[in-house]
Motif scaffolding. Structure first.
Motif, PDB file in Angstrom:
ATOM      1  N   GLY A 175      51.989  86.944  88.482  1.00 43.16           N
ATOM      2  CA  GLY A 175      50.817  86.326  87.850  1.00 43.16           C
ATOM      3  C   GLY A 175      51.087  85.917  86.414  1.00 43.16           C
ATOM      4  N   VAL A 176      52.273  86.323  85.876  1.00 48.01           N
ATOM      5  CA  VAL A 176      52.653  85.943  84.509  1.00 48.01           C
ATOM      6  C   VAL A 176      53.829  84.960  84.601  1.00 48.01           C
ATOM      7  CG1 VAL A 176      53.397  86.760  82.228  1.00 48.01           C
ATOM      8  CG2 VAL A 176      52.012  88.254  83.703  1.00 48.01           C
ATOM      9  N   TYR A 177      53.687  83.808  83.945  1.00 48.91           N
ATOM     10  CA  TYR A 177      54.718  82.768  84.016  1.00 48.91           C
ATOM     11  C   TYR A 177      54.984  82.213  82.620  1.00 48.91           C
ATOM     12  CZ  TYR A 177      52.979  82.904  88.824  1.00 48.91           C
ATOM     13  OH  TYR A 177      52.577  83.326  90.053  1.00 48.91           O
ATOM     14  N   SER A 178      56.207  81.757  82.415  1.00 48.89           N
ATOM     15  CA  SER A 178      56.469  81.053  81.151  1.00 48.89           C
ATOM     16  C   SER A 178      55.958  79.621  81.292  1.00 48.89           C
ATOM     17  CB  SER A 178      57.967  81.036  80.842  1.00 48.89           C
ATOM     18  OG  SER A 178      58.642  80.120  81.693  1.00 48.89           O
ATOM     19  N   ALA A 179      55.508  79.054  80.182  1.00 47.71           N
ATOM     20  CA  ALA A 179      55.050  77.663  80.192  1.00 47.71           C
ATOM     21  C   ALA A 179      56.184  76.755  80.661  1.00 47.71           C
ATOM     22  CB  ALA A 179      54.600  77.259  78.786  1.00 47.71           C
ATOM     23  N   ARG A 180      57.396  77.087  80.239  1.00 46.28           N
ATOM     24  CA  ARG A 180      58.554  76.262  80.583  1.00 46.28           C
ATOM     25  C   ARG A 180      58.729  76.170  82.103  1.00 46.28           C
ATOM     26  NH1 ARG A 180      63.494  76.351  82.013  1.00 46.28           N
ATOM     27  NH2 ARG A 180      64.890  74.746  81.240  1.00 46.28           N
ATOM     28  N   ALA A 181      58.612  77.321  82.781  1.00 40.51           N
ATOM     29  CA  ALA A 181      58.769  77.334  84.240  1.00 40.51           C
ATOM     30  C   ALA A 181      57.598  76.607  84.922  1.00 40.51           C
ATOM     31  CB  ALA A 181      58.861  78.770  84.748  1.00 40.51           C
ATOM     32  N   PHE A 182      56.382  76.795  84.393  1.00 40.75           N
ATOM     33  CA  PHE A 182      55.201  76.173  84.999  1.00 40.75           C
ATOM     34  C   PHE A 182      55.259  74.649  84.854  1.00 40.75           C
ATOM     35  CE2 PHE A 182      50.648  75.093  85.323  1.00 40.75           C
ATOM     36  CZ  PHE A 182      50.312  75.798  86.474  1.00 40.75           C
ATOM     37  N   VAL A 183      55.637  74.186  83.662  1.00 39.41           N
ATOM     38  CA  VAL A 183      55.788  72.740  83.416  1.00 39.41           C
ATOM     39  C   VAL A 183      56.913  72.186  84.300  1.00 39.41           C
ATOM     40  CG1 VAL A 183      56.484  71.011  81.694  1.00 39.41           C
ATOM     41  CG2 VAL A 183      54.850  72.794  81.069  1.00 39.41           C
ATOM     42  N   GLY A 184      58.023  72.935  84.390  1.00 44.73           N
ATOM     43  CA  GLY A 184      59.131  72.522  85.247  1.00 44.73           C
ATOM     44  C   GLY A 184      58.702  72.406  86.704  1.00 44.73           C
ATOM     45  N   TRP A 185      57.829  73.330  87.129  1.00 40.21           N
ATOM     46  CA  TRP A 185      57.328  73.324  88.511  1.00 40.21           C
ATOM     47  C   TRP A 185      56.524  72.052  88.793  1.00 40.21           C
ATOM     48  CZ3 TRP A 185      51.918  74.262  89.657  1.00 40.21           C
ATOM     49  CH2 TRP A 185      51.634  74.319  91.029  1.00 40.21           C
ATOM     50  N   TYR A 186      55.534  71.728  87.951  1.00 43.30           N
ATOM     51  CA  TYR A 186      54.717  70.558  88.289  1.00 43.30           C
ATOM     52  C   TYR A 186      55.427  69.236  87.983  1.00 43.30           C
ATOM     53  CZ  TYR A 186      52.631  70.513  83.437  1.00 43.30           C
ATOM     54  OH  TYR A 186      52.402  70.470  82.071  1.00 43.30           O
ATOM     55  N   LEU A 230      45.807  84.941  85.825  1.00 45.47           N
ATOM     56  CA  LEU A 230      46.949  84.057  85.592  1.00 45.47           C
ATOM     57  C   LEU A 230      47.232  84.038  84.096  1.00 45.47           C
ATOM     58  CD1 LEU A 230      48.935  81.767  86.527  1.00 45.47           C
ATOM     59  CD2 LEU A 230      47.024  80.168  86.274  1.00 45.47           C
ATOM     60  N   VAL A 231      48.461  84.378  83.722  1.00 48.87           N
ATOM     61  CA  VAL A 231      48.854  84.398  82.309  1.00 48.87           C
ATOM     62  C   VAL A 231      50.036  83.458  82.133  1.00 48.87           C
ATOM     63  CG1 VAL A 231      49.617  85.826  80.363  1.00 48.87           C
ATOM     64  CG2 VAL A 231      48.136  86.818  82.132  1.00 48.87           C
ATOM     65  N   LEU A 232      49.910  82.523  81.198  1.00 50.47           N
ATOM     66  CA  LEU A 232      50.997  81.571  80.921  1.00 50.47           C
ATOM     67  C   LEU A 232      51.422  81.715  79.464  1.00 50.47           C
ATOM     68  CD1 LEU A 232      49.067  79.048  82.934  1.00 50.47           C
ATOM     69  CD2 LEU A 232      51.498  79.318  83.379  1.00 50.47           C
ATOM     70  N   SER A 233      52.680  82.033  79.271  1.00 45.32           N
ATOM     71  CA  SER A 233      53.188  82.249  77.915  1.00 45.32           C
ATOM     72  C   SER A 233      53.795  80.958  77.376  1.00 45.32           C
ATOM     73  CB  SER A 233      54.249  83.356  77.960  1.00 45.32           C
ATOM     74  OG  SER A 233      54.988  83.349  76.772  1.00 45.32           O
ATOM     75  N   SER A 234      53.117  80.377  76.370  1.00 48.02           N
ATOM     76  CA  SER A 234      53.563  79.100  75.804  1.00 48.02           C
ATOM     77  C   SER A 234      53.883  79.283  74.318  1.00 48.02           C
ATOM     78  CB  SER A 234      52.460  78.047  75.997  1.00 48.02           C
ATOM     79  OG  SER A 234      52.898  76.791  75.545  1.00 48.02           O
ATOM     80  N   ILE A 235      54.886  80.155  74.059  1.00 48.46           N
ATOM     81  CA  ILE A 235      55.194  80.486  72.658  1.00 48.46           C
ATOM     82  C   ILE A 235      56.523  79.876  72.205  1.00 48.46           C
ATOM     83  CG2 ILE A 235      53.811  82.598  72.647  1.00 48.46           C
ATOM     84  CD1 ILE A 235      56.514  84.139  73.010  1.00 48.46           C
ATOM     85  N   GLY A 236      57.027  78.926  72.984  1.00 50.31           N
ATOM     86  CA  GLY A 236      58.216  78.205  72.522  1.00 50.31           C
ATOM     87  C   GLY A 236      59.392  78.262  73.473  1.00 50.31           C
ATOM     88  N   TYR A 237      60.204  77.229  73.392  1.00 51.32           N
ATOM     89  CA  TYR A 237      61.445  77.141  74.167  1.00 51.32           C
ATOM     90  C   TYR A 237      62.569  77.767  73.343  1.00 51.32           C
ATOM     91  CZ  TYR A 237      59.321  73.731  77.436  1.00 51.32           C
ATOM     92  OH  TYR A 237      58.546  73.101  78.376  1.00 51.32           O
ATOM     93  N   ARG A 238      63.728  77.967  73.991  1.00 50.26           N
ATOM     94  CA  ARG A 238      64.839  78.611  73.285  1.00 50.26           C
ATOM     95  C   ARG A 238      66.155  78.064  73.828  1.00 50.26           C
ATOM     96  NH1 ARG A 238      67.507  84.008  73.399  1.00 50.26           N
ATOM     97  NH2 ARG A 238      66.934  84.080  75.588  1.00 50.26           N
TER      98      ARG A 238
END
Length: 478
Positions: A138-149, A341-349
């Protein structure tokens, strides 16, 4: 050999010229085919008549975050790919996809084959929260979620659980707003975009109707821009929920701040103060979104059986200092926010590419001066791996032009020795072949592109992205 020891060199139609000596053409290699890579190549080719540029990309398909990061409902931002395509089709530029530098060929091998190597491979990881529970389902990184869609191959099997009513996005940047907009957009809007078939189907079954975006600091420190905020406020079928008390006293504070920040804050204040009746359509909206300020995540809370996320415990903060440099200090008070649903959007690395390349893991960049990699002559970097994952495409363009300028200065100043010819792809191609790697050319990509556009047309979309690299390679007969 021409008169007086001059040498005749052909450089394509109309580019033949007499040279005062038989200087070999400088060969430059660019690693990464996103905006940083293409803008670096573009500047080099425009400002040097002989330079030959080879662009390497680990995926079969080019364009990096323009393809995999820009939101599907922002097609105008993707128009830069037309310019990149023009660069890739130039006679002195070649694209080699399906090549992973650091695995299929090392940076040292590239340095042997080219006069200069520019690393423009971006940020392929995300910053972690570093709190208990962040690995719960239920916890996803923003990077993975954006990559998914957006059809990034590595995220195609993400299958995010959208069965809850409330989602929490941690972060106040444009990516956070992109995700909120995709989660709450009417399906009819999304159907006309290049969002992937699989994610569209998942969003069609989504139960999410409330999205909170939480940040550690206040309204004057948000990182998103006014265009993205306005889109969110005007999103059909959604109601913004902003707490007027979060903006108390800000009317005076904004008087002396730069105009973009002032306009952004004024729009938030106006939205917060709107009475529900003032926008009848929004008052009856089935979906909501809102901004929460001065909240720092402490722990993702599990369900009673410990199988998934049920909420986040947030530390309330106070601000020390003002403006961009204000710091969030925990007050000691906490609150719990229920969400499935938790999406962590605190930056890429960025990640290190090859042990031979210096890397500052603290800052997540390659240490450099004006794009020249420290302690590694002939090695350069541009884009996010040079300066960190910030800014928009225009920021990366200027940054990449600066790096390309450093390469040009070093070519002209003799820092890079071009008296000895380098084989470029002639050498690298042999290495790849010996390791069983078959590169994808730009004309191969154009076949994949045509297939995606044709599939999209059948579904009434601009394109239907192919998300499996094996399918891409089969399509071009690899």
């Amino acid at each position: 050999m021409g008169p007086g020891g001059a040498c005749w060199r052909g450089g394509g139609a109309g580019a033949c010229r007499w040279l005062s000596s038989c200087t070999p053409a400088p060969r430059v290699c660019v690693v990464g085919s996103g905006p940083a890579g293409f803008y670096t190549a573009q500047h080099l080719l425009k400002h040097h008549d002989l330079v030959q540029v080879d662009i390497y990309e680990k995926l079969p398909v080019p364009f990096g975050l323009v393809r995999f990061g820009v939101a599907p409902d922002h097609p105008e931002v993707k128009n830069v790919t037309k310019t990149f395509g023009q660069t890739a089709r130039l006679e002195r530029c070649k694209y080699y996809g399906n090549v992973t530098v650091g695995r299929d060929v090392t940076v040292a091998e590239l340095q042997q084959a080219y006069h200069a190597v520019v690393l423009s491979y971006g940020a392929e990881d995300n910053r972690i929260l570093g709190i208990p529970g962040e690995n719960l389902p239920g916890v996803y990184s923003a990077r993975a979620f954006v990559g998914w869609y957006n059809g990034l191959p590595e995220n195609r099997d993400l299958k995010p659980d959208l069965s809850c009513e409330t989602a929490l996005i941690l972060g106040h940047g444009n990516v956070a707003l992109d995700i909120a907009r995709i989660l709450l957009s009417p399906l009819d809007l999304l159907r006309k975009t290049d969002i992937t078939e699989c994610s569209l189907a998942a969003l069609a079954c989504s139960k999410v109707k409330r999205v909170w975006l939480a940040g550690r600091r206040g309204p004057l420190q948000v990182a998103f821009t006014i265009k993205e905020l306005r889109e969110m406020i005007n999103l059909p079928g959604t109601q913004p929920v902003l707490n007027p008390t979060d903006f108390t006293g800000l009317e005076n504070a904004v008087k002396d701040i730069p105009r973009p920040r002032k306009r952004l804050t004024e729009l938030m204040i106006k939205t917060a103060l709107q009475k529900p009746g003032e926008m009848a359509a929004q008052a009856a909206a089935p979906r909501q979104w809102g901004l929460k300020f001065q909240r720092s995540p402490q722990e993702v809370l599990p369900t009673a059986d410990g199988t998934r996320a049920r909420g986040v415990r947030m530390a309330l903060t106070r601000l020390e200092g003002s403006g961009e440099s204000a710091k969030a200090i925990p007050t000691g008070d906490v609150e719990e926010l229920e969400c499935g649903l938790v999406l962590s959007s605190i930056g890429y690395r960025s990640l290190p590419l090859d042990p031979a390349v210096p890397f500052d893991s603290q800052r997540g960049i390659i240490p450099n001066s004006m794009g020249r990699v420290e302690g590694a002559p002939g090695l350069y970097c541009s884009g996010w791996v040079k300066r960190g994952p910030t800014g928009v495409i225009i920021t990366t363009m200027n940054d990449s032009f600066d790096t390309a300028q450093s390469v040009l200065e070093d070519l002209r100043g003799g820092v890079l020795d071009v008296s000895v010819s380098r084989e470029g792809f002639g050498a690298v191609g042999s290495i790849l072949s010996s390791r069983g790697v078959r590169p994808v050319s730009f004309s191969d990509w154009e076949k994949i592109d045509a297939a995606e556009v044709a599939r999209g047309k059948a579904a009434g979309k601009p394109r239907e992205k192919i998300v499996d690299p094996q399918e891409m390679l089969q399509l071009i007969g690899h």
